[in-house]
Scaffold this motif. Structure first.
Motif, PDB file in Angstrom:
ATOM      1  N   PHE A   1      21.351 -16.245 -22.147  1.00 17.54           N
ATOM      2  CA  PHE A   1      22.425 -16.687 -21.258  1.00 17.54           C
ATOM      3  C   PHE A   1      23.595 -15.706 -21.317  1.00 17.54           C
ATOM      4  N   MET A   2      23.999 -15.319 -22.526  1.00 19.57           N
ATOM      5  CA  MET A   2      25.129 -14.405 -22.680  1.00 19.57           C
ATOM      6  C   MET A   2      24.781 -13.015 -22.134  1.00 19.57           C
ATOM      7  N   THR A   3      23.541 -12.594 -22.300  1.00 18.79           N
ATOM      8  CA  THR A   3      23.102 -11.312 -21.744  1.00 18.79           C
ATOM      9  C   THR A   3      23.203 -11.330 -20.227  1.00 18.79           C
ATOM     10  N   VAL A   4      22.734 -12.404 -19.611  1.00 18.47           N
ATOM     11  CA  VAL A   4      22.802 -12.530 -18.153  1.00 18.47           C
ATOM     12  C   VAL A   4      24.259 -12.516 -17.692  1.00 18.47           C
ATOM     13  N   GLN A   5      25.121 -13.243 -18.395  1.00 18.63           N
ATOM     14  CA  GLN A   5      26.551 -13.249 -18.048  1.00 18.63           C
ATOM     15  C   GLN A   5      27.120 -11.832 -18.101  1.00 18.63           C
ATOM     16  N   TRP A   6      26.726 -11.082 -19.104  1.00 21.53           N
ATOM     17  CA  TRP A   6      27.178  -9.697 -19.252  1.00 21.53           C
ATOM     18  C   TRP A   6      26.659  -8.828 -18.110  1.00 21.53           C
TER      19      TRP A   6
ATOM     20  N   LYS B   1      19.826 -12.231 -11.129  1.00 18.28           N
ATOM     21  CA  LYS B   1      20.393 -13.107 -10.092  1.00 18.28           C
ATOM     22  C   LYS B   1      19.315 -13.994  -9.494  1.00 18.28           C
TER      23      LYS B   1
ATOM     24  N   LYS C   1      20.770  -6.566 -12.725  1.00 22.71           N
ATOM     25  CA  LYS C   1      21.690  -7.459 -12.020  1.00 22.71           C
ATOM     26  C   LYS C   1      20.935  -8.187 -10.903  1.00 22.71           C
TER      27      LYS C   1
ATOM     28  N   ARG D   1      14.567 -14.437 -16.720  1.00 24.64           N
ATOM     29  CA  ARG D   1      15.190 -15.129 -17.857  1.00 24.64           C
ATOM     30  C   ARG D   1      14.130 -15.835 -18.702  1.00 24.64           C
TER      31      ARG D   1
ATOM     32  N   LEU E   1      25.703  -9.703 -15.163  1.00 25.19           N
ATOM     33  CA  LEU E   1      26.289 -10.095 -13.877  1.00 25.19           C
ATOM     34  C   LEU E   1      27.789  -9.810 -13.800  1.00 25.19           C
TER      35      LEU E   1
ATOM     36  N   CYS F   1      30.245 -11.164 -15.701  1.00 27.73           N
ATOM     37  CA  CYS F   1      31.105 -12.275 -16.108  1.00 27.73           C
ATOM     38  C   CYS F   1      31.665 -12.080 -17.512  1.00 27.73           C
ATOM     39  N   ARG F   2      31.084 -11.188 -18.272  1.00 31.65           N
ATOM     40  CA  ARG F   2      31.505 -10.920 -19.650  1.00 31.65           C
ATOM     41  C   ARG F   2      31.685  -9.410 -19.762  1.00 31.65           C
TER      42      ARG F   2
END
Length: 188
Positions: A149-154, A101, A97, A109, A156, A158-159
Motif C-alpha cells: 500500500f505504501m509503495t503504491v502511494q509512493w 493505477k 504508475k 498489487r 502514485l 501521494c508520498r
C-alpha cells in the motif's frame, strides 16, 4: 541464438511496446493489437508469450522484483532489498504508475503481494528449517499488504520521499515479532 534467449528478447520488446503505449493511454484502454503494432510482431507472437496484457505487466514486474531481491539470500538486508526494489521502480516510474493505477484483473498489487509474501516465507522457512507458524504468517501478510500500500502511494505521488527513506520507513514499521525472526535468520 537459442529459442529461450529469443523468447526472452521478444518478451522485453513487448514490455517496451507496452511502456510506449502507457505514455498515451491508461492500461485498461490499451489493446493487445496496439501492443503488437508498437512492437512490430503478430498477435500470435504475443499470445505465445503472454496470456494477456496483465500477464505481460506481471512478467515485467517479476523481472524487476527478482532482480532487486536476488542478493537478499546472500546476506543482504530487507532494507537493502527494498532500496534496490524502489530504485528499479523509480527508474520505471511511468510503467509502475500506470500499472498500479489499474485495478482490473491480474492486479499488480495482488501479484506483488503474492510474490513478496512467498519470498519472505521461503527465506524464513529455508533458514530456520521449519514451517512458519500461522501467527507469524498473519504478521507477514499484514506487513506485506501495508508495504505494498505504501509503495503504491509512493509510486502514485501521494508520498514524497527517496527510495532510501521509503525503505527505512518500511523496514522500521515491521511488527516486533516478525522483526525478531528476520533478525534471527539474518534478513535484518
Amino acid at each position: 541464438m537459442t529459442v529461450t534467449k529469443s523468447n526472452e528478447r521478444t518478451k522485453y520488446e513487448l514490455a517496451d511496446a507496452m511502456k510506449r503505449c502507457m505514455k498515451t493511454a491508461p492500461v485498461e484502454k490499451i489493446t493487445v493489437k496496439e501492443i503488437v503494432e508498437a512492437c512490430g510482431v503478430t498477435r500470435q507472437t504475443f499470445y505465445r508469450n503472454f496470456q494477456d496484457k496483465y500477464d505481460l505487466i506481471n512478467w515485467y514486474f517479476d523481472k524487476i522484483l527478482l532482480e532487486s531481491f536476488e542478493h537478499m539470500g546472500e546476506g543482504k538486508s530487507v532494507y537493502e532489498g527494498l532500496v534496490n526494489k524502489f530504485t528499479y521502480i523509480q527508474e520505471e516510474k511511468l510503467f509502475f504508475k500506470a500499472a498500479f493505477k489499474n485495478d482490473d484483473q491480474n492486479c499488480l498489487r495482488d501479484h506483488d503481494f503474492q510474490l513478496i509474501t512467498a519470498f519472505y516465507t521461503d527465506q524464513i522457512e529455508s533458514r530456520t528449517g521449519k514451517k512458519i507458524s500461522p501467527h507469524l504468517q498473519f504478521q507477514l501478510e499484514m506487513y506485506c499488504q501495508g508495504s505494498i500500500f505504501m509503495t503504491v502511494q509512493w509510486v502514485l505521488g501521494c508520498r514524497k520521499c527517496t527510495p532510501e527513506e521509503l525503505a527505512r520507513s518500511l523496514a522500521g514499521a515491521m511488527p516486533a515479532e516478525l522483526s525478531d525472526v528476520f533478525r534471527e535468520v539474518g534478513l535484518i
